[in-house]
Design an enzyme around this catalytic site. Structure first.
Site, PDB file in Angstrom:
ATOM      1  N   GLU A 118     108.879  58.138  78.112  1.00  0.00           N
ATOM      2  CA  GLU A 118     109.116  58.137  76.662  1.00  0.00           C
ATOM      3  C   GLU A 118     110.044  59.256  76.218  1.00  0.00           C
ATOM      4  O   GLU A 118     110.912  59.039  75.392  1.00  0.00           O
ATOM      5  CB  GLU A 118     107.791  58.310  75.909  1.00  0.00           C
ATOM      6  N   LYS A 154     106.764  55.718  65.686  1.00  0.00           N
ATOM      7  CA  LYS A 154     105.391  56.235  65.730  1.00  0.00           C
ATOM      8  C   LYS A 154     104.376  55.113  65.514  1.00  0.00           C
ATOM      9  O   LYS A 154     103.357  55.055  66.177  1.00  0.00           O
ATOM     10  CB  LYS A 154     105.227  57.340  64.674  1.00  0.00           C
ATOM     11  N   ASN A 163      89.682  72.297  54.043  1.00  0.00           N
ATOM     12  CA  ASN A 163      90.186  71.608  55.231  1.00  0.00           C
ATOM     13  C   ASN A 163      89.079  71.655  56.283  1.00  0.00           C
ATOM     14  O   ASN A 163      88.412  72.685  56.407  1.00  0.00           O
ATOM     15  CB  ASN A 163      91.404  72.329  55.816  1.00  0.00           C
ATOM     16  N   GLY A 164      88.931  70.599  57.047  1.00  0.00           N
ATOM     17  CA  GLY A 164      87.921  70.604  58.115  1.00  0.00           C
ATOM     18  C   GLY A 164      86.789  69.640  57.804  1.00  0.00           C
ATOM     19  O   GLY A 164      86.926  68.745  56.966  1.00  0.00           O
ATOM     20  N   LYS A 222     104.359  58.980  79.461  1.00  0.00           N
ATOM     21  CA  LYS A 222     104.810  60.164  78.717  1.00  0.00           C
ATOM     22  C   LYS A 222     106.182  60.600  79.198  1.00  0.00           C
ATOM     23  O   LYS A 222     107.069  60.874  78.408  1.00  0.00           O
ATOM     24  CB  LYS A 222     103.803  61.277  78.952  1.00  0.00           C
ATOM     25  N   ARG A 270     103.016  66.883  57.218  1.00  0.00           N
ATOM     26  CA  ARG A 270     101.806  66.755  58.020  1.00  0.00           C
ATOM     27  C   ARG A 270     101.050  65.463  57.715  1.00  0.00           C
ATOM     28  O   ARG A 270     100.106  65.117  58.430  1.00  0.00           O
ATOM     29  CB  ARG A 270     100.879  67.942  57.745  1.00  0.00           C
ATOM     30  N   GLU A 300      99.379  57.015  82.192  1.00  0.00           N
ATOM     31  CA  GLU A 300      99.713  57.777  80.986  1.00  0.00           C
ATOM     32  C   GLU A 300     100.763  58.855  81.297  1.00  0.00           C
ATOM     33  O   GLU A 300     101.693  59.069  80.514  1.00  0.00           O
ATOM     34  CB  GLU A 300      98.431  58.395  80.402  1.00  0.00           C
ATOM     35  N   TRP A 336      93.933  64.536  53.754  1.00  0.00           N
ATOM     36  CA  TRP A 336      94.063  63.489  54.767  1.00  0.00           C
ATOM     37  C   TRP A 336      92.632  63.054  55.049  1.00  0.00           C
ATOM     38  O   TRP A 336      91.857  63.820  55.622  1.00  0.00           O
ATOM     39  CB  TRP A 336      94.736  64.069  56.009  1.00  0.00           C
TER      40      TRP A 336
HETATM   41  O1  M6R Z   1      99.037  53.671  67.092  1.00  0.00           O
HETATM   42  P1  M6R Z   1      98.626  53.003  68.390  1.00  0.00           P
HETATM   43  O2  M6R Z   1      97.724  53.836  69.200  1.00  0.00           O
HETATM   44  O3  M6R Z   1      98.091  51.617  68.158  1.00  0.00           O
HETATM   45  O4  M6R Z   1      99.990  52.839  69.158  1.00  0.00           O
HETATM   46  C1  M6R Z   1     100.059  52.177  70.378  1.00  0.00           C
HETATM   47  C2  M6R Z   1     101.355  52.525  71.104  1.00  0.00           C
HETATM   48  O5  M6R Z   1     102.456  52.087  70.358  1.00  0.00           O
HETATM   49  C3  M6R Z   1     101.474  54.035  71.332  1.00  0.00           C
HETATM   50  O6  M6R Z   1     100.367  54.511  72.040  1.00  0.00           O
HETATM   51  C4  M6R Z   1     102.745  54.392  72.105  1.00  0.00           C
HETATM   52  O7  M6R Z   1     102.640  53.945  73.413  1.00  0.00           O
HETATM   53  C5  M6R Z   1     102.988  55.886  71.997  1.00  0.00           C
HETATM   54  N1  M6R Z   1     104.363  56.130  71.764  1.00  0.00           N
HETATM   55  C6  M6R Z   1     102.508  56.648  73.182  1.00  0.00           C
HETATM   56  O8  M6R Z   1     102.980  57.935  73.281  1.00  0.00           O
END
Ligand code: M6R
Length: 606
Positions: free
Chosen positions: A486, A601, A98-99, A483, A27, A479, A74
């Site tokens: 992706e 990511k 947490n929270g 999505k 996580r 968006e 975190w």
């Molecule tokens: O971490 P960030 O928001 O800066 O990342 C920007 C993009 O790389 C990110 O939003 C990417 O488009 C994602 N995979 C969207 O789902």
């Protein structure tokens, strides 16, 4: 997201706590710690960094004992550091949490005035002080926790241990998850079932507003007033991997479902209903000096920034530009005093965005970062930071990070609007009330997956999709298309609905599903005309519209109805069915949803 584990029994607690925390590592966290009690003397060992660092520290400073609590943090309030790591110990009391404690500032001031000395920047330590004070002259930990709970507002799962009452843990829940595991002569408490699954499958999920007293001999669940709640344990049949995903098939689906909670956490401590205003703690902006705002971001964060443009211009009447961070410095931007650059990034590590910030700072602009990750490189580079508190997002395709960015944009625009006097107190009050109502409406949408799942089956074999929207629905169309691309690898385009006739209309035939965002509002009639243009060319229309819309059914092949909200906040709701559509189409195709091909990511290369 922080992780919690507690143990009471006959075995040594530390290895069980570390084992449980290891199960929560996926996580994400930035520090870890344990407090273990042996005959009423507890020892805290904690440090910044990964569990390996904590284990190394424990080799030098062992923590023996058969009752203990452990935590992975975190960061939310206070940077990642040894001092801010949990557990927090005040006198005989050790606390993990947490929270977010919403009224932490007021309580800290009150406790400081009464002589409390703080050793961390966290909101959690405040609770340890409250319990310690409530315990003076008594040994009843549950009573002291109950008394302290009455003082805090916000979202929390607490676990408290007292040197005065060995062999007892007291836990309480409001909004943050908490589960009790039942063993044989030993019991457990955790934030997630994953942490205790290797020890027991017999659990009690703690409900909102419940407290639990956990001893080796048994567990008693009560409400915050002490009234006993009889609870039947459940037997968990999930595998460990399923449990990590909270029983969902993928992290992405789990995160889609987490959005109502994530949005509620973004709002915690930010809304001042007494003054119809937004609180921007620690952000000392002189709004009167801002002549222009420039958003810089990539990918999904760029789409959130485009919605931000609508919100800030509409509510604060400050001119806004939105730039792709990867393009910003190459167009040799002209910046000057009066420009505020807002860098938006869920990870806080995107290199393109960092380079754009460096360019902005070189030219003397002030930079505000909107980030989900506390103390990531981007917020550290910026002059001010606003954290979205969505919790770690594991699926590569951003969902809850996006909706919490949209909420951040709304809060930012209201904050600015109140200070530029372009937003009346009354309108601010209405918008804030609508923001507070959003999590419930979001929950309704994310829990209505069956319809979207069947639409995904119907349209999922198309080779392309078009997404259309007007006004602030245009970024949502972008968006939705992103999505889908992706995670399902289907080509999709997002277009401003009015632009369709200037080119993409050539694509339309009976094989092209067109997803049209048509919520109630000023563009509704125009969007319906666009929709008619699609249908006249045999295109298949899937409309997202507002519940109660009687006409949309005759203009579309399929309709997803969503609850109504203020016009300015509609993108936060309309994006949810699009995330779900992408998810179910990808699931139907059997792609690697959480780790789609070629994507990362955090994109830390240019
Ligand atoms: O971490 P960030 O928001 O800066 O990342 C920007 C993009 O790389 C990110 O939003 C990417 O488009 C994602 N995979 C969207 O789902």
């Amino acid at each position: 997201m922080c992780g919690i584990i507690g143990y009471v029994g006959a075995r040594q607690a530390t290895p069980i706590l570390i084992g449980g925390l290891r199960k929560l590592e996926y996580r994400g966290y930035d520090s870890a710690g344990v407090s273990v009690s042996s005959s009423g003397a507890s020892k805290v060992v904690r440090c910044r960094g990964k569990l390996a660092a904590l284990e190394e520290k424990l080799l030098k400073e062992p923590a023996p004992g058969t009752t203990g609590i452990g935590h992975t943090r975190w960061a939310t309030h206070g940077r990642p550091s040894d001092e801010n790591s949990h557990p927090h110990k005040v006198g005989p009391i050790s606390v993990i949490h947490n929270g977010i404690i919403e009224n932490h500032r007021a309580l800290r001031n009150e406790l400081a005035a009464a002589g409390a000395k703080f050793s961390s920047e966290t909101d959690t330590e405040i609770f340890a002080h409250l319990v310690e004070r409530a315990l003076v002259g008594s040994a009843d930990l549950a009573a002291a926790v109950r008394k302290s709970l009455a003082r805090v507002r916000g979202s929390f799962a607490f676990v408290v241990m007292s040197d005065k009452e060995p062999g007892t843990l007291v836990a309480a829940k409001n909004s943050s998850p908490l589960v009790v595991g039942l063993g044989d002569g030993e019991n457990f408490v955790a934030s997630d079932v994953t942490a205790i699954l290797s020890e027991t499958r017999k659990v009690i999920f703690v409900d909102e507003g419940e407290m639990v007293v956990v001893k080796a001999s048994g567990v008693v669940v009560t409400d915050f007033e002490g009234k006993v709640h009889p609870r039947e344990p459940k037997i968990i049949t999930w595998s460990a991997v399923q449990a990590e995903k909270g029983g969902f098939k993928h992290y992405m689906l789990k995160e889609i479902h987490e959005q109502p909670r994530a949005v509620a956490d973004t709002l915690v401590g930010r809304i001042d209903l007494e003054h119809d205003d937004v609180l921007f703690d620690g952000i000392d902006l002189d709004v009167t000096k801002i002549k222009r705002i420039i958003f810089i971001a990539c990918g999904t964060s760029y789409h959130a920034s485009m919605v931000g443009e609508f919100l800030v211009e509409a509510l604060a009447r400050i001119p806004v530009e939105v730039d792709l961070a990867s393009e910003f410095r190459y167009r040799d931007p002209i910046l000057g005093p009066g420009d505020l650059v807002v860098a938006v990034s869920q990870s806080g590590e995107t290199l393109d965005t960092m380079e754009a910030i460096r360019e902005a700072k070189k030219q003397g602009a002030k930079v505000l970062a909107i980030s989900n990750v506390v103390e990531a490189s981007i917020p550290r580079l910026a002059d001010y930071a606003f954290y979205t508190h969505a919790g770690p997002e594991i699926g590569v395709a951003s969902t809850k990070a996006f909706t919490t960015q949209l909420v951040a944009m709304a809060l930012f625009a209201i904050y600015l609007g109140r200070r530029t006097n372009k937003l009346s107190k009354e309108r601010a009050r209405d918008l804030l009330a609508e923001l507070v109502a959003l999590p419930t409406k979001m929950r309704e949408i994310v829990e209505s997956g069956a319809q979207i799942q069947s639409l995904a089956r119907r349209y999922g074999s198309a080779i392309g999709f078009l997404f259309l929207g007007r006004g602030s629905q245009y970024p949502i169309a972008l968006e939705g298309a992103l999505k889908l691309k992706e995670i399902s690898y289907i080509h999709a385009e997002g277009y401003a609905a009015g632009e369709m006739k200037h080119g993409p209309i050539a694509l339309i035939d009976e094989n092209l599903p067109v997803v049209v965002l048509a919520p109630r509002g000023p563009y509704y009639e125009k969007v319906v005309s666009n929709l008619a243009e699609v249908r006249a060319r045999q295109g298949k229309v899937l409309a997202v519209a507002t519940r109660g819309d009687q006409d949309i059914g005759s203009n579309a092949d399929d309709v997803i109805l969503i609850p109504d909200t203020a016009l300015e906040l509609q993108p936060i709701l309309t994006v949810l069915p699009l995330q779900m559509l992408s998810y179910y189409v990808a699931d139907f195709k059997g792609t690697d949803i959480d780790q789609p091909r070629n994507l990362a990511k955090s994109v830390t290369v240019e």
